[in-house]
Design a protein around this motif. Sequence first.
Motif, PDB file in Angstrom:
ATOM      1  N   THR A  65      34.169 -52.736 -43.330  1.00  0.00           N
ATOM      2  CA  THR A  65      34.545 -53.299 -42.029  1.00  0.00           C
ATOM      3  C   THR A  65      33.624 -52.777 -40.941  1.00  0.00           C
ATOM      4  N   TYR A  66      33.332 -51.473 -40.977  1.00  0.00           N
ATOM      5  CA  TYR A  66      32.421 -50.897 -39.988  1.00  0.00           C
ATOM      6  C   TYR A  66      31.056 -51.590 -40.064  1.00  0.00           C
ATOM      7  N   ASP A  67      30.538 -51.766 -41.276  1.00  0.00           N
ATOM      8  CA  ASP A  67      29.227 -52.403 -41.437  1.00  0.00           C
ATOM      9  C   ASP A  67      29.231 -53.819 -40.861  1.00  0.00           C
ATOM     10  N   ALA A  68      30.349 -54.527 -41.041  1.00  0.00           N
ATOM     11  CA  ALA A  68      30.447 -55.897 -40.518  1.00  0.00           C
ATOM     12  C   ALA A  68      30.431 -55.900 -38.988  1.00  0.00           C
ATOM     13  N   LEU A  69      31.139 -54.951 -38.369  1.00  0.00           N
ATOM     14  CA  LEU A  69      31.153 -54.860 -36.905  1.00  0.00           C
ATOM     15  C   LEU A  69      29.773 -54.491 -36.380  1.00  0.00           C
ATOM     16  N   PHE A  70      29.142 -53.531 -37.032  1.00  0.00           N
ATOM     17  CA  PHE A  70      27.818 -53.083 -36.604  1.00  0.00           C
ATOM     18  C   PHE A  70      26.789 -54.213 -36.727  1.00  0.00           C
ATOM     19  N   ALA A  71      26.848 -54.935 -37.848  1.00  0.00           N
ATOM     20  CA  ALA A  71      25.909 -56.036 -38.058  1.00  0.00           C
ATOM     21  C   ALA A  71      26.121 -57.140 -37.022  1.00  0.00           C
ATOM     22  N   ARG A  72      27.385 -57.423 -36.696  1.00  0.00           N
ATOM     23  CA  ARG A  72      27.661 -58.453 -35.679  1.00  0.00           C
ATOM     24  C   ARG A  72      27.091 -58.040 -34.321  1.00  0.00           C
ATOM     25  N   LEU A  73      27.268 -56.780 -33.962  1.00  0.00           N
ATOM     26  CA  LEU A  73      26.723 -56.289 -32.697  1.00  0.00           C
ATOM     27  C   LEU A  73      25.203 -56.422 -32.675  1.00  0.00           C
ATOM     28  N   ARG A  74      24.567 -56.033 -33.749  1.00  0.00           N
ATOM     29  CA  ARG A  74      23.112 -56.130 -33.816  1.00  0.00           C
ATOM     30  C   ARG A  74      22.656 -57.589 -33.722  1.00  0.00           C
ATOM     31  N   ASP A  75      23.374 -58.492 -34.399  1.00  0.00           N
ATOM     32  CA  ASP A  75      23.007 -59.905 -34.348  1.00  0.00           C
ATOM     33  C   ASP A  75      23.124 -60.465 -32.919  1.00  0.00           C
ATOM     34  N   LEU A  76      24.190 -60.059 -32.227  1.00  0.00           N
ATOM     35  CA  LEU A  76      24.369 -60.536 -30.850  1.00  0.00           C
ATOM     36  C   LEU A  76      23.264 -60.019 -29.943  1.00  0.00           C
ATOM     37  N   GLU A  77      22.942 -58.753 -30.066  1.00  0.00           N
ATOM     38  CA  GLU A  77      21.889 -58.167 -29.220  1.00  0.00           C
ATOM     39  C   GLU A  77      20.541 -58.837 -29.476  1.00  0.00           C
ATOM     40  N   ASP A  78      20.266 -59.127 -30.750  1.00  0.00           N
ATOM     41  CA  ASP A  78      18.989 -59.769 -31.083  1.00  0.00           C
ATOM     42  C   ASP A  78      18.955 -61.219 -30.604  1.00  0.00           C
ATOM     43  N   ALA A  79      20.026 -61.950 -30.851  1.00  0.00           N
ATOM     44  CA  ALA A  79      20.033 -63.381 -30.560  1.00  0.00           C
ATOM     45  C   ALA A  79      20.025 -63.673 -29.068  1.00  0.00           C
ATOM     46  N   PHE A  80      20.676 -62.822 -28.278  1.00  0.00           N
ATOM     47  CA  PHE A  80      20.794 -63.086 -26.845  1.00  0.00           C
ATOM     48  C   PHE A  80      19.981 -62.113 -25.999  1.00  0.00           C
ATOM     49  N   ASP A  81      19.133 -61.321 -26.674  1.00  0.00           N
ATOM     50  CA  ASP A  81      18.260 -60.370 -25.973  1.00  0.00           C
ATOM     51  C   ASP A  81      19.075 -59.500 -25.022  1.00  0.00           C
ATOM     52  N   LEU A  82      20.178 -58.963 -25.534  1.00  0.00           N
ATOM     53  CA  LEU A  82      21.061 -58.130 -24.715  1.00  0.00           C
ATOM     54  C   LEU A  82      20.501 -56.717 -24.612  1.00  0.00           C
ATOM     55  N   PRO A  83      20.754 -56.042 -23.512  1.00  0.00           N
ATOM     56  CA  PRO A  83      20.242 -54.662 -23.370  1.00  0.00           C
ATOM     57  C   PRO A  83      20.853 -53.743 -24.419  1.00  0.00           C
ATOM     58  N   THR A  84      20.051 -52.841 -24.961  1.00  0.00           N
ATOM     59  CA  THR A  84      20.526 -51.964 -26.035  1.00  0.00           C
ATOM     60  C   THR A  84      20.451 -50.491 -25.670  1.00  0.00           C
ATOM     61  N   GLU A  85      20.143 -50.159 -24.420  1.00  0.00           N
ATOM     62  CA  GLU A  85      20.079 -48.759 -24.031  1.00  0.00           C
ATOM     63  C   GLU A  85      21.424 -48.088 -24.316  1.00  0.00           C
ATOM     64  N   ASN A  86      21.387 -47.044 -25.137  1.00  0.00           N
ATOM     65  CA  ASN A  86      22.572 -46.288 -25.551  1.00  0.00           C
ATOM     66  C   ASN A  86      23.562 -47.103 -26.371  1.00  0.00           C
ATOM     67  N   SER A  87      23.130 -48.271 -26.838  1.00  0.00           N
ATOM     68  CA  SER A  87      23.964 -49.003 -27.788  1.00  0.00           C
ATOM     69  C   SER A  87      23.973 -48.259 -29.117  1.00  0.00           C
ATOM     70  N   PRO A  88      25.081 -48.304 -29.873  1.00  0.00           N
ATOM     71  CA  PRO A  88      25.084 -47.663 -31.194  1.00  0.00           C
ATOM     72  C   PRO A  88      23.973 -48.167 -32.114  1.00  0.00           C
ATOM     73  N   THR A  89      23.483 -49.383 -31.865  1.00  0.00           N
ATOM     74  CA  THR A  89      22.421 -49.905 -32.735  1.00  0.00           C
ATOM     75  C   THR A  89      21.115 -49.144 -32.578  1.00  0.00           C
ATOM     76  N   ARG A  90      20.978 -48.389 -31.482  1.00  0.00           N
ATOM     77  CA  ARG A  90      19.756 -47.601 -31.300  1.00  0.00           C
ATOM     78  C   ARG A  90      19.682 -46.438 -32.288  1.00  0.00           C
TER      79      ARG A  90
END
Length: 725
Positions: A65-90
Amino acid sequence: MTTSSTRHADPDENPYVEEPPTDFDPVDDLSPEAAAEQAELLRAAVREHDHRYYVEADPLVSDETYDALFARLRDLEDAFDLPTENSPTRRVGGEPLDELETVEHVAPMLSIDNDTDAAAVREFDERVREGLAAAAESGELPGFDPDDLAYVCEPKFDGLSIEVIYEDGEYVRAATRGDGREGDDVTEQVRTIPSVPGRLRGDDHPDRLAVRGEVYMPRDAFEAYNEELIERGEEPFANPRNAAAGTLRQLDPGVVAERPLDVFFFDVLAWETDGDGSNASERPERHRDALDLFESLGLRRNDRVAVVDGIGAAIDYRDEILAAREELNYAVDGVVIKVDALAHREALGTTSRAPRWAFAHKFPPRTATTTVEGVTVQVGRTGRLTPVAELDPVDVGGVTVSRATLHNPAEIEALGVNVGDRVRIYRAGDVIPYVPEVVEKRSEGTYEFPDACPVCGAPVERDGPLAFCTGGLGCPAQLERAVEHWARRDALDVEGLGPERVEQLREAGLVASLPDLYDLTVDDLAALEGWGETSAENLIAELEATRNPPLDDFLAGLGIPDVGATTARALAAHFGTLDSLLDADEAALREVDDVGPEVAESIRTFLDNEENRAAIEGLRERGVDPEPFETDAGDGPADALDGLTFVFTGSLSVPRSDAQSHVEARGANATSSVSGNTDYLVAGESPGRSKRDDAKTEDVPVIDEGEFAALLADRGVAWPPENDA
């Protein structure tokens, strides 16, 4: 129980905290606003899950479940060019750095006086009491009550001390201790440590908080990681402290992210507020309260901290930690005794190097003497031979030791050690024992290092203090590790070909050389214990996918000593084809940027070895044909930058690796260091100081990204790259 006010995410308001859904709508169906809103909820939820997993060891969701949430967050940041400063994906790492910059600490990171003798600890207590009494008499500490003196006792971690700074609750910087005044900027490296929060929990924090912590590698993770290094034929770390320090100073944050680091926070270095009352306005008056606040802010603290009333109890605490040392999953070399009250600390002050309010009661060194009963010589992936002393088992600090490293033939000669001698054993960093001296010579002469490899019988060659088997890939020990190396992610990336399976294939007689991998069949594999038809088909498919690898991946996979992914790419870019590289002499190899005389000799020696050459030809005969290095990728003529050499530093509008590939595809060289052969140093934001200094010394022009774009435009090359693949 953690209250919602101090959590990263309130389960009543955030659907991704407790029993979160993972059946997300397609990213393309979301509006930018909806994507940003969902990403913010996911960031908060992932932070909460990280804290529950890495700090509290009480996860709320499964790994899947954690991996699914993390992957979704990463996909959103990549697809919409969202800021990632201090995001867990960093945490997975960023762009490699040019160097570690030096930064000034917000407050001095002082040393601590120490001693192994309890008498010295009692003297420390006397000095503290005398100092506080004098401060009370002078009026600096009115109303001081000697009975109010309390100490906080903590394990003394054997790791790497760091400063971490938060502004408005956001992670902004980390630095090593260095000389106590300045240290190395390791912001991107520390960002990847899961137990270091990118944002503090709750709102009860100062506007600027600098804390001191200790980065370490857990002992179980250290031992597992060292086993992995040994299986690869690489040099293991001597102890967890070296592992932590060496990892944190890696220039590639991605490498740091892959290694198992953790952290404990244990002191406040700076506490600043803007005075508007929006956040916590006052620093806690006692150290114990600051540690409690650390816990509520999500900063991991040690659970063996104790508050005691007298120095006798502090000494007892030290003895308790010493007795429990083997139970701890982190290396400790003593305990730290600190005055609890902040007012008392301020009255005592500091010397130029150490606070007067803290003392380290160290543990005694771990040594013992025993007899060498034999010497075993191990063979690594590169053929390096490592001697290991087989010992009459001896207790060293509560651990039975039966083997100790002798490092190399030169070390044996320096010690004059032989089978039968009495030697001292020292446990460095609580883990790997070694022999520092012979205490009683009971044998004649010194152990004679073998002239032939103990595994394959090939001649042994000396290279300075080291010794190497010349059997190359024909040596079974080197073969196993070479196959493992071939399958690594930074080489050919063959999933399902780990150490146990490689050993199984060799012992079954299916793989006696690297090319034999490509003779394997589904029937061969399915007949082995632990294999099924599906796993066999998967491995065959993985191998088939590597029959036409990029030339640089092929070279990296061969495991040539001193040739990692970067050097392999430089060789591929310079020579273009495998045949050109195979025919190159040392002089031609030295023309490659970043390849000096020693590396050129190492490459040539490897390629001239009959067994290695036979393995390369065997691979080609089985259809493993590396693709020539592509030099024409559009956006300008392939020779537009022919003859130019660039070095990049700082942050550009594209990853530096893309910039390097872009200019290399048009005939230029891209190197990692400035030399007299460099034509331009391209400096982005926050450029490295040493490269600029080298450019000044070598009289190399320094240009910014705009000037670089203009230079490329003059030669018909587009910038930034658009069509490079």
